[in-house]
Design a protein around this motif. Structure first.
Motif, PDB file in Angstrom:
ATOM      1  N   GLU A   1      52.442  35.217  69.036  1.00 36.97           N
ATOM      2  CA  GLU A   1      52.757  36.653  68.938  1.00 36.97           C
ATOM      3  C   GLU A   1      52.434  37.365  70.246  1.00 36.97           C
ATOM      4  O   GLU A   1      53.223  38.204  70.729  1.00 36.97           O
ATOM      5  CB  GLU A   1      51.961  37.281  67.782  1.00 36.97           C
ATOM      6  CG  GLU A   1      52.426  36.830  66.407  1.00 36.97           C
ATOM      7  CD  GLU A   1      51.507  37.311  65.299  1.00 36.97           C
ATOM      8  OE1 GLU A   1      51.986  37.428  64.151  1.00 36.97           O
ATOM      9  OE2 GLU A   1      50.314  37.569  65.564  1.00 36.97           O
TER      10      GLU A   1
ATOM     11  N   LEU B   1      55.038  39.333  73.004  1.00 40.73           N
ATOM     12  CA  LEU B   1      54.854  40.749  73.328  1.00 40.73           C
ATOM     13  C   LEU B   1      54.465  40.984  74.786  1.00 40.73           C
ATOM     14  O   LEU B   1      54.526  42.120  75.265  1.00 40.73           O
ATOM     15  CB  LEU B   1      53.776  41.357  72.421  1.00 40.73           C
ATOM     16  CG  LEU B   1      54.139  41.475  70.936  1.00 40.73           C
ATOM     17  CD1 LEU B   1      52.898  41.811  70.117  1.00 40.73           C
ATOM     18  CD2 LEU B   1      55.216  42.539  70.744  1.00 40.73           C
TER      19      LEU B   1
ATOM     20  N   ALA C   1      49.603  45.902  71.841  1.00 37.10           N
ATOM     21  CA  ALA C   1      50.893  46.054  71.171  1.00 37.10           C
ATOM     22  C   ALA C   1      50.858  45.401  69.789  1.00 37.10           C
ATOM     23  O   ALA C   1      51.410  45.937  68.813  1.00 37.10           O
ATOM     24  CB  ALA C   1      52.000  45.439  72.021  1.00 37.10           C
ATOM     25  N   LEU C   2      50.199  44.248  69.687  1.00 35.18           N
ATOM     26  CA  LEU C   2      50.086  43.573  68.397  1.00 35.18           C
ATOM     27  C   LEU C   2      49.232  44.385  67.432  1.00 35.18           C
ATOM     28  O   LEU C   2      49.572  44.519  66.241  1.00 35.18           O
ATOM     29  CB  LEU C   2      49.490  42.180  68.593  1.00 35.18           C
ATOM     30  CG  LEU C   2      49.294  41.331  67.330  1.00 35.18           C
ATOM     31  CD1 LEU C   2      50.615  41.156  66.571  1.00 35.18           C
ATOM     32  CD2 LEU C   2      48.708  39.974  67.697  1.00 35.18           C
TER      33      LEU C   2
ATOM     34  N   ALA D   1      48.894  47.606  67.421  1.00 42.10           N
ATOM     35  CA  ALA D   1      49.693  48.773  67.008  1.00 42.10           C
ATOM     36  C   ALA D   1      50.742  48.380  65.973  1.00 42.10           C
ATOM     37  O   ALA D   1      50.968  49.110  64.991  1.00 42.10           O
ATOM     38  CB  ALA D   1      50.354  49.399  68.235  1.00 42.10           C
ATOM     39  N   ARG D   2      51.387  47.237  66.160  1.00 44.68           N
ATOM     40  CA  ARG D   2      52.393  46.774  65.197  1.00 44.68           C
ATOM     41  C   ARG D   2      51.780  46.527  63.833  1.00 44.68           C
ATOM     42  O   ARG D   2      52.354  46.895  62.802  1.00 44.68           O
ATOM     43  CB  ARG D   2      53.042  45.487  65.702  1.00 44.68           C
ATOM     44  CG  ARG D   2      54.102  45.684  66.758  1.00 44.68           C
ATOM     45  CD  ARG D   2      54.892  44.403  66.940  1.00 44.68           C
ATOM     46  NE  ARG D   2      55.987  44.567  67.881  1.00 44.68           N
ATOM     47  CZ  ARG D   2      56.947  43.670  68.071  1.00 44.68           C
ATOM     48  NH1 ARG D   2      56.944  42.541  67.365  1.00 44.68           N
ATOM     49  NH2 ARG D   2      57.910  43.884  68.945  1.00 44.68           N
ATOM     50  N   ARG D   3      50.628  45.894  63.831  1.00 41.02           N
ATOM     51  CA  ARG D   3      49.976  45.594  62.558  1.00 41.02           C
ATOM     52  C   ARG D   3      49.566  46.882  61.843  1.00 41.02           C
ATOM     53  O   ARG D   3      49.705  47.008  60.625  1.00 41.02           O
ATOM     54  CB  ARG D   3      48.756  44.694  62.784  1.00 41.02           C
ATOM     55  CG  ARG D   3      49.129  43.287  63.233  1.00 41.02           C
ATOM     56  CD  ARG D   3      47.887  42.433  63.473  1.00 41.02           C
ATOM     57  NE  ARG D   3      47.155  42.204  62.225  1.00 41.02           N
ATOM     58  CZ  ARG D   3      47.428  41.240  61.366  1.00 41.02           C
ATOM     59  NH1 ARG D   3      48.428  40.398  61.608  1.00 41.02           N
ATOM     60  NH2 ARG D   3      46.704  41.098  60.271  1.00 41.02           N
ATOM     61  N   LYS D   4      49.072  47.818  62.587  1.00 45.27           N
ATOM     62  CA  LYS D   4      48.665  49.093  61.987  1.00 45.27           C
ATOM     63  C   LYS D   4      49.864  49.821  61.403  1.00 45.27           C
ATOM     64  O   LYS D   4      49.807  50.356  60.279  1.00 45.27           O
ATOM     65  CB  LYS D   4      47.975  49.968  63.044  1.00 45.27           C
ATOM     66  CG  LYS D   4      47.378  51.249  62.479  1.00 45.27           C
ATOM     67  CD  LYS D   4      46.597  51.988  63.544  1.00 45.27           C
ATOM     68  CE  LYS D   4      45.948  53.253  62.965  1.00 45.27           C
ATOM     69  NZ  LYS D   4      45.154  53.986  63.996  1.00 45.27           N
ATOM     70  N   ALA D   5      50.976  49.833  62.132  1.00 48.27           N
ATOM     71  CA  ALA D   5      52.187  50.493  61.647  1.00 48.27           C
ATOM     72  C   ALA D   5      52.752  49.822  60.410  1.00 48.27           C
ATOM     73  O   ALA D   5      53.391  50.483  59.568  1.00 48.27           O
ATOM     74  CB  ALA D   5      53.243  50.513  62.759  1.00 48.27           C
ATOM     75  N   SER D   6      52.514  48.515  60.283  1.00 48.32           N
ATOM     76  CA  SER D   6      53.019  47.763  59.134  1.00 48.32           C
ATOM     77  C   SER D   6      52.038  47.737  57.967  1.00 48.32           C
ATOM     78  O   SER D   6      52.314  47.106  56.934  1.00 48.32           O
ATOM     79  CB  SER D   6      53.343  46.324  59.555  1.00 48.32           C
ATOM     80  OG  SER D   6      54.310  46.303  60.585  1.00 48.32           O
TER      81      SER D   6
END
Length: 356
Positions: free
Chosen positions: A100, A104, A121-122, A124-129
């Motif tokens: 991952e 990124l 970035a990872l 942030a992606r996890r938090k958004a998901s």
């Protein structure tokens, strides 16, 4: 008259000089009978030194300072007449997390800033998901490993314990913690990063030398009053370890060196994992070839002199990790743990403060 000393250690490559002092006969030549005791956690080792179940111990430099300052619930003044190594750690993550991060990354993942931004970035992606935060581990709270993780994360504005969950996992448990999914990555000393890669459960992201050269790591710790109360014991063990250092730095001895460390009552790992580490030939995993890292871990005499200036970096790491707020006099107390006056001399370059 032979003097008996009971010395505790943790199963890591950086316990090497204590092991070699015993197993190659250097301690015996100095009139010592060394009893080496393998421990299961750094807290156990610290506490047994504190109550004199151990005469001396292979110890994390920051742990010796924390105990001296009374930070972390235990006050146990310690003294360090010599270090046992510099450098030798690495950051390893699960194969899935490495893949991952690589996807990124905007640039070369060998660059610590690039990999840190990929991690951000990872996160942030996890938090958004709505996914749980990632978990990174170090072998002890008060360790160079914790502070190296903090430095890496800071390159992308991340905070350990806030943006990333933090756990303490003793070195021998790191591979299983990665395999089970308990943690997404860890920072630990050799050979546990190599062991995780060899087991097919991890990929090394960075060595400690990528973040900081001549990073203080393990020391030989005594109770503080022992340097005055038991000077002969301190001097004899110091002399044996310096002889072990000279032996360890001869490449001809590497196969025998690895065999000593591989013993069941030492690290209990195959020489096939240990010998490449001693040659600074590091497994990376994730389909990448091994990496040769110049002076990945230092056992030379120049690395063993205790350096009071290392306390500055250690206290800065403690503060960044939220473990302390520096107060007047704290730095001098921390510096006093390292006792260069007790060091009998060295050859080669003296280490200074860690270099980025």
């Amino acid at each position: 008259m032979t003097l008996h000393l009971r010395v505790g250690f943790m199963p890591l490559v950086d316990c090497a000089l204590v092991v070699l002092a015993k197993d190659e006969g250097f301690a015996e030549a100095e009139g010592l009978h060394l009893e080496l005791v393998r421990e299961v956690s750094w807290s156990n080792l610290r506490d047994k030194l504190n109550v004199r179940l151990f005469d001396a111990a292979h110890m994390l430099g920051p742990a010796a300072i924390a105990a001296t300052l009374g930070v972390g619930g235990v006050r146990a003044p310690m003294a360090v007449p010599l270090a046992l190594n510099l450098d030798g750690a690495a950051i390893t993550v699960t194969l899935r997390r490495y893949e991952e991060l690589a996807r990124l990354a905007e640039g070369d993942m060998a660059d610590t800033a690039v990999s840190a931004r990929a991690l951000a970035a990872l996160v942030a992606r996890r938090k958004a998901s709505g996914l749980p935060p990632l978990t990174l581990a170090a072998v002890f709270g008060f360790s160079s490993h914790t502070y190296l993780l903090c430095e890496w994360l800071a390159k992308a504005g991340l905070s350990l314990g806030t943006d990333i969950r933090f756990e303490v996992v003793p070195p021998p448990q790191t591979v299983e913690a990665l395999r089970s999914g308990r943690v997404d990555g860890f920072c630990a000393g050799a050979p546990w990063n190599a062991a995780a890669v060899a087991a097919g459960v991890g990929a090394m992201v960075h060595t400690s030398t990528d973040l900081r050269r001549d990073c203080p790591d393990k020391v030989l710790a005594w109770q503080a009053d022992d340097l005055e109360r038991r000077p002969a014991a301190v001097q004899k063990l110091t002399a044996a370890i310096l002889r072990a250092s000279d032996w360890a730095c001869d490449p001809v001895n590497i196969p025998r060196f690895a065999a000593h460390l591989s013993a069941p009552d030492r690290l209990a790992l195959p020489v096939e994992i240990l010998e490449p580490v001693l040659r600074f030939h590091l497994l990376q995993g994730a389909g990448r070839p091994p990496r040769q890292v110049e002076r990945f871990i230092r056992f030379d005499r120049g690395a063993l002199r205790p350096v009071p200036d290392h306390a500055t970096w250690i206290l800065a790491g403690m503060e960044r990790a939220g473990q302390i707020v520096q107060t007047p006099g704290m730095l001098e107390q921390a510096r006093s743990v390292f006792r260069p006056a007790a060091f009998p001399g060295e050859t080669g370059r003296s280490p200074s403060v860690p270099q980025e």
